[in-house]
Design a protein around this motif. Structure first.
Motif, PDB file in Angstrom:
ATOM      1  N   LEU A 131       0.865  -1.159   0.156  1.00 53.89           N
ATOM      2  CA  LEU A 131       0.090  -0.046  -0.071  1.00 53.89           C
ATOM      3  C   LEU A 131       1.141   1.192  -0.405  1.00 53.89           C
ATOM      4  N   ASP A 132       0.368   2.387  -1.085  1.00 51.25           N
ATOM      5  CA  ASP A 132       0.807   3.389  -0.182  1.00 51.25           C
ATOM      6  C   ASP A 132       0.244   4.877   0.024  1.00 51.25           C
ATOM      7  N   ILE A 133       0.718   5.470   0.613  1.00 48.94           N
ATOM      8  CA  ILE A 133       0.295   6.276   1.532  1.00 48.94           C
ATOM      9  C   ILE A 133       0.677   7.769   1.301  1.00 48.94           C
ATOM     10  N   ASN A 134       0.531   8.505   0.963  1.00 49.06           N
ATOM     11  CA  ASN A 134       0.280  10.081   0.763  1.00 49.06           C
ATOM     12  C   ASN A 134       0.941  10.948   1.188  1.00 49.06           C
ATOM     13  N   LYS A 135       1.808  12.119   1.087  1.00 48.85           N
ATOM     14  CA  LYS A 135       2.084  12.622   1.951  1.00 48.85           C
ATOM     15  C   LYS A 135       0.270  14.032   2.967  1.00 48.85           C
ATOM     16  N   GLY A 136       0.063  14.006   3.613  1.00 54.61           N
ATOM     17  CA  GLY A 136      -0.843  15.012   3.935  1.00 54.61           C
ATOM     18  C   GLY A 136      -1.872  14.238   4.636  1.00 54.61           C
ATOM     19  N   GLN A 137      -2.412  12.635   4.011  1.00 51.43           N
ATOM     20  CA  GLN A 137      -3.288  12.141   4.235  1.00 51.43           C
ATOM     21  C   GLN A 137      -3.211  11.791   5.600  1.00 51.43           C
ATOM     22  N   ILE A 138      -4.800  11.592   6.149  1.00 51.95           N
ATOM     23  CA  ILE A 138      -4.833  10.461   8.010  1.00 51.95           C
ATOM     24  C   ILE A 138      -5.303   9.577   6.752  1.00 51.95           C
ATOM     25  N   TYR A 139      -4.453   8.431   6.676  1.00 47.94           N
ATOM     26  CA  TYR A 139      -4.589   6.711   6.660  1.00 47.94           C
ATOM     27  C   TYR A 139      -5.316   6.124   7.664  1.00 47.94           C
ATOM     28  N   VAL A 140      -6.862   5.074   7.091  1.00 47.61           N
ATOM     29  CA  VAL A 140      -6.787   4.870   8.993  1.00 47.61           C
ATOM     30  C   VAL A 140      -6.103   2.710   7.879  1.00 47.61           C
ATOM     31  N   ILE A 141      -6.159   2.198   9.342  1.00 50.15           N
ATOM     32  CA  ILE A 141      -5.664   0.675   8.489  1.00 50.15           C
ATOM     33  C   ILE A 141      -7.069   0.219   9.712  1.00 50.15           C
ATOM     34  N   MET A 142      -7.880  -0.715   9.561  1.00 49.83           N
ATOM     35  CA  MET A 142      -9.142  -1.340  10.290  1.00 49.83           C
ATOM     36  C   MET A 142      -9.306  -2.672  10.360  1.00 49.83           C
ATOM     37  N   GLY A 143      -9.441  -3.732  10.573  1.00 50.36           N
ATOM     38  CA  GLY A 143      -9.596  -4.436  11.661  1.00 50.36           C
ATOM     39  C   GLY A 143      -9.488  -5.242  11.954  1.00 50.36           C
ATOM     40  N   ILE A 171      -5.055   3.181  13.158  1.00 52.67           N
ATOM     41  CA  ILE A 171      -4.824   2.342  13.384  1.00 52.67           C
ATOM     42  C   ILE A 171      -6.794   2.135  14.442  1.00 52.67           C
ATOM     43  N   THR A 172      -7.407   1.588  13.541  1.00 53.52           N
ATOM     44  CA  THR A 172      -8.716   1.750  14.381  1.00 53.52           C
ATOM     45  C   THR A 172      -9.485   0.532  14.173  1.00 53.52           C
ATOM     46  N   HIS A 173     -10.386  -0.031  15.164  1.00 54.14           N
ATOM     47  CA  HIS A 173     -11.308  -1.069  15.051  1.00 54.14           C
ATOM     48  C   HIS A 173     -12.934  -0.565  14.978  1.00 54.14           C
ATOM     49  N   ASP A 174     -12.936   0.638  14.670  1.00 60.85           N
ATOM     50  CA  ASP A 174     -14.199   0.944  15.062  1.00 60.85           C
ATOM     51  C   ASP A 174     -14.195   1.980  13.447  1.00 60.85           C
ATOM     52  N   LEU A 175     -15.654   1.915  12.734  1.00 62.76           N
ATOM     53  CA  LEU A 175     -15.263   2.263  11.169  1.00 62.76           C
ATOM     54  C   LEU A 175     -16.090   3.699  11.471  1.00 62.76           C
ATOM     55  N   ASP A 176     -17.113   3.720  12.534  1.00 63.30           N
ATOM     56  CA  ASP A 176     -16.792   5.546  12.511  1.00 63.30           C
ATOM     57  C   ASP A 176     -16.049   5.529  12.715  1.00 63.30           C
ATOM     58  N   GLU A 177     -14.792   5.523  13.387  1.00 62.56           N
ATOM     59  CA  GLU A 177     -13.848   6.636  14.014  1.00 62.56           C
ATOM     60  C   GLU A 177     -12.888   6.555  12.428  1.00 62.56           C
ATOM     61  N   ALA A 178     -12.942   5.513  11.827  1.00 65.00           N
ATOM     62  CA  ALA A 178     -12.171   5.623  10.225  1.00 65.00           C
ATOM     63  C   ALA A 178     -13.279   6.269   9.801  1.00 65.00           C
ATOM     64  N   LEU A 179     -14.261   6.544   9.464  1.00 65.97           N
ATOM     65  CA  LEU A 179     -14.937   7.194   8.525  1.00 65.97           C
ATOM     66  C   LEU A 179     -14.910   8.341   8.646  1.00 65.97           C
ATOM     67  N   ARG A 180     -15.124   9.171  10.306  1.00 66.50           N
ATOM     68  CA  ARG A 180     -14.458  10.674  10.548  1.00 66.50           C
ATOM     69  C   ARG A 180     -13.237  10.750  10.190  1.00 66.50           C
ATOM     70  N   LEU A 181     -12.024  10.282   9.949  1.00 62.47           N
ATOM     71  CA  LEU A 181     -10.940  10.585  10.207  1.00 62.47           C
ATOM     72  C   LEU A 181      -9.937  10.599   9.076  1.00 62.47           C
ATOM     73  N   GLY A 182     -10.108   8.967   8.264  1.00 66.37           N
ATOM     74  CA  GLY A 182     -10.024   8.882   7.114  1.00 66.37           C
ATOM     75  C   GLY A 182      -9.978   9.913   6.099  1.00 66.37           C
ATOM     76  N   ASP A 183      -9.372   9.781   5.019  1.00 68.30           N
ATOM     77  CA  ASP A 183      -9.016  10.358   3.753  1.00 68.30           C
ATOM     78  C   ASP A 183      -9.325   8.584   2.517  1.00 68.30           C
ATOM     79  N   ARG A 184      -8.220   7.831   3.605  1.00 75.94           N
ATOM     80  CA  ARG A 184      -8.435   6.935   3.186  1.00 75.94           C
ATOM     81  C   ARG A 184      -8.728   6.201   3.612  1.00 75.94           C
ATOM     82  N   ILE A 185      -8.678   5.243   4.089  1.00 70.12           N
ATOM     83  CA  ILE A 185      -8.693   3.181   4.875  1.00 70.12           C
ATOM     84  C   ILE A 185      -8.630   2.039   3.793  1.00 70.12           C
ATOM     85  N   ALA A 186      -7.988   1.392   4.642  1.00 74.74           N
ATOM     86  CA  ALA A 186      -7.070   0.193   4.375  1.00 74.74           C
ATOM     87  C   ALA A 186      -7.743  -1.018   5.458  1.00 74.74           C
ATOM     88  N   ILE A 187      -8.604  -2.093   5.345  1.00 77.67           N
ATOM     89  CA  ILE A 187      -8.889  -2.673   6.109  1.00 77.67           C
ATOM     90  C   ILE A 187      -8.611  -4.102   5.372  1.00 77.67           C
TER      91      ILE A 187
END
Ligand SMILES: Nc1ncnc2c1ncn2[C@@H]1O[C@H](COP(=O)(O)OP(=O)(O)OP(=O)(O)O)[C@@H](O)[C@H]1O
Ligand SMILES: [Mg+2]
Lengths: 297, 392
Positions: free
Chosen positions: B50-62, B222-238
């Motif tokens: 995976l690639d993470i761009n500069k300035g992103q909030i990249y959320v990893i979920m699972g 990193i979170t296991h909470d989708l609501d948090e992921a959606l709130r913060l993430g510019d991109r999400i990886a599961i």
């Protein structure tokens, strides 16, 4: 001997063979101590000189200075007036019952033994905590040191170095050092993994981790080890007096051979008093430095 | 295409005594459980790219045990990979020696931990300054800088307290301040808010968003909470069982879950609250760009609708109906289109969450125009699309 005998009697080694082994080992060790004894004794010379100097300092200084110094150390370490007064009374009573000089001698040797145990024990404990392999090598050695009757390892020490203060110190240290080593190792291993991980994540090198995180967090456990070491050193005082260490142990030894019950009791009580003083003071100090670790509410 | 700041390539991690020997089985696609049963090795991560761009909030979920912590700990090499590359800013982190790695950790990345990872024997201010202490900065500068961050996270007055004297939320603010204090441009946050209760948690999320608007860090969260992921993430990886199952923009994942696993994950999400107008709107169409009423009618016929969105070089102007135009054309077809002809239809902004525009959308008989901050028409939102997104 007939062949069936092993059923009723343990198939022992021939006496002559045993004798050969004993003679061989004893001879070899004697040879070793004859040729290297002096060199090894020379190595311990600075220690001996320090021991003599420190003992003399404690014995010759006026009693009230010593008491004042001890009480101020106790107070600054524990900030407890009650404890300080208790210590004051204990030392006044010891002096009043005529055991001042011996108590000073014992204190000097305990102090030196404790310092040596800390100086050797903490680094060994640190090494042990770093690798499981080291731990599995050192642990059985510590077990042996703690369970082997002290008299047994007194023999080679005396053969090598003769009778006196240095062999006494060595015997006491061998007996008393295991708790510092064990608890240093344990304390470091129990340090919260996440805290250590945080240190690593911020780029701390291994020295920074050791001095900045592991040792400070292991300190309560290490202090408990030091406390136990002091107690064990005190317990060795009587045995050490058998090889010429002067102090409270000698009158106790004398009273065993001559059946002087009261003399033994008084000196025994003086040892107990010292033990209590050392124990309470080191524990109170440990607690005071760890106050912030407890949850405030 | 921009070059990603962090690039993870073919990353594998097998836990156990002889991980290399197990690698062939992992690559053959043997399931994790079978490998564990057969060899006693745990597959932590499997072929992560995976690639993470500069300035992103990249959320990893699972879910728990899916390998999230393992993955994030590879970025600063708290865990060594069994195989694979991690490139940060063109530099392969795996190639760094001990000293280089220490420098890298000091300057490029800082980390916030789930259970805070604060040092109980150091005061709040010393904790915040920890990264600087490690770097060898002198005491005065350290205290000054840490003091600034203390204030930013709202803990002024607590500098000489010990962590044990603080609440969980306060402790994590210290953790955050410590991470920001080193000025590292990459922030790793391993379930940083999971140990906090909901109210404090959402406060912390707000604070993070607010800080991010100013600081533009690259954050791996990193979170296991989708609501948090959606709130913060510019991109999400599961992640699932150490494998990457889907990667994309939040709306993508919500609207087009790649597997049943992801679908189960996103099923209970309140979409009206999670999705913005932008993610469901239709591309701009039915645009009327001509000047006179007659021309406008002509243009409207070409897209066979009885309405249109009138735009000029200055952006969106208003909503036109065929009937109104025809009425006006009877009087004077060559007249220019003017304010009085526009219908009363509200326009909406692309970053509003759906929840907020449901009433307007339901009342309107026509797709609402979506207009951005500059006044340009970005698209339109038909009631049917909204209903479709919200109902399945
Ligand atoms: N040091 C280790 N040794 C062996 N197995 C490990 C180790 N660390 C992690 N694992 C295994 O790797 C897998 C992923 O663990 P990881 O901690 O990354 O999960 P996670 O997604 O962070 O879960 P959680 O949400 O519970 O924190 C798990 O199956 C775990 O048992
Ligand atoms: Mg985890």
């Amino acid at each position: 001997m007939s062949e069936a005998n092993w059923l009723t009697k343990f198939p022992e080694m021939e006496r002559s063979d045993l004798l050969v082994i004993r003679k061989g080992l004893d001879g070899a060790y004697k040879e070793f101590s004859r040729s290297y004894g002096e060199i090894i004794e020379g190595l311990f010379d600075p220690l001996l000189r320090f021991l003599v100097w420190f003992e003399k300092l404690l014995v010759t200084s006026p009693w009230w200075i010593i008491i004042a110094v001890i009480c101020s150390i106790v107070y600054s370490a524990t900030r407890s007036v009650k404890l300080t007064i208790g210590v004051l009374i204990a030392f006044v009573l010891i002096g009043y019952f005529g055991m001042w000089e011996n108590t000073m001698r014992t204190m000097s040797i305990i102090f030196v033994c404790t310092m040596l145990s800390i100086a050797i024990g903490i680094p060994v404990g640190i090494l042990m905590s770093r690798s499981n392999r080291m731990q599995s090598i050192v642990t059985p050695i510590l077990d042996i040191m703690q369970t082997m009757p002290a008299f047994v390892y007194l023999i080679p020490v005396v053969m090598l170095l003769g009778i006196g203060k240095v062999p006494g110190v060595i015997a006491v240290v061998i007996y008393a050092i295991p708790p510092v080593i064990r608890l240093t190792n344990l304390g470091i291993r129990l340090v919260d993994k996440e805290v250590l991980e945080a240190a690593t994540a911020y780029g701390a090198n291994s020295t920074q981790r050791l001095l900045g995180v592991q040792l400070p967090l292991a300190l309560p456990t290490i202090m408990a080890g030091i406390n136990q070491t002091i107690m064990m050193a005190l317990a060795m005082v009587v045995i050490a007096s058998m090889i010429g260490v002067k102090g409270l142990g000698q009158p106790v030894l004398k009273s065993i051979t001559n059946q002087y019950f009261t003399l033994g009791l008084f000196n025994g009580l003086a040892i107990v008093a010292l033990a209590i003083v050392f124990d309470r003071v080191s524990q109170a100090y440990g607690k005071r430095t760890q106050k912030h670790m407890e949850r405030a509410h | 295409m921009t070059v990603p700041l962090i690039s993870i390539q073919g990353l594998y991690k097998v836990f156990g005594t002889k991980p290399k020997t197990v690698m062939p089985m992992v690559k053959d696609g043997m399931p994790k459980d079978d490998i564990l049963a057969k060899t006693g090795h745990t597959v932590g991560l499997k072929d992560i790219n995976l690639d993470i761009n500069k300035g992103q909030i990249y959320v990893i979920m699972g879910l728990s045990g899916s390998g999230k912590s393992t993955l994030i700990r590879h970025l600063n090499r708290l865990i060594e990979p069994t195989e694979g590359k991690i490139i940060v800013d063109g530099e392969d982190v795996m190639e760094l020696g001990q000293k280089g790695l220490e420098q890298f950790r000091r300057n490029r990345m800082s980390m916030v931990f789930q259970r805070f990872g604060l040092m109980p024997h150091r005061t709040v201010i010393e904790n915040i300054a920890y990264g600087l202490t490690v770097q060898g900065m002198n005491k005065v500068d350290r205290a000054a800088k840490a003091g600034e961050w203390l204030e930013i996270v709202g803990l002024s007055g607590y500098e000489n307290q010990y962590p044990s004297q603080l609440s969980g939320g306060q402790q994590q603010r210290v953790g955050l301040a410590r991470a920001l204090c080193t000025d590292a441009d990459i922030l790793l946050m391993d379930e940083a808010f999971s140990a906090l209760d909901p109210l404090i948690r959402s406060e912390m999320q707000d604070q993070l968003i607010e800080l991010q608007e100013k600081l533009h860090k690259t954050i791996v969260f990193i979170t296991h909470d989708l609501d948090e992921a959606l709130r913060l993430g510019d991109r999400i990886a599961i992640l699932k069982d150490g494998e990457l199952v889907q990667e994309g923009a939040p709306a993508d994942i919500l609207l087009h879950p790649a597997t049943a696993y992801v679908e189960a994950f996103v099923k209970d999400v309140n979409r009206a609250r999670a999705l913005t107008v932008e993610t469901v709107m239709k591309p701009p169409a039915h645009r009327i760009t001509t000047g006179t009423i007659a021309e406008a009618l002509q243009q409207m016929k070409t897209f066979s609708k009885d309405y249109g969105y009138y735009c000029t070089d200055d952006g969106y102007q208003g909503f036109l109906l065929q009937t109104t135009l025809e009425e006006a054309a009877k009087k004077d077809g060559d007249k220019a289109i003017e304010q009085g002809l526009f219908e009363d239809l509200p326009h909406i902004s692309p970053d509003t969450v759906l929840e907020e525009i449901i009433p307007e959308s339901m009342e309107a008989n026509y797709p609402l125009p979506v207009v951005d901050e500059d006044g340009d028409l970005q698209g339109n939102l038909p009631r049917s699309s909204l209903a479709e997104v919200l109902t399945n």
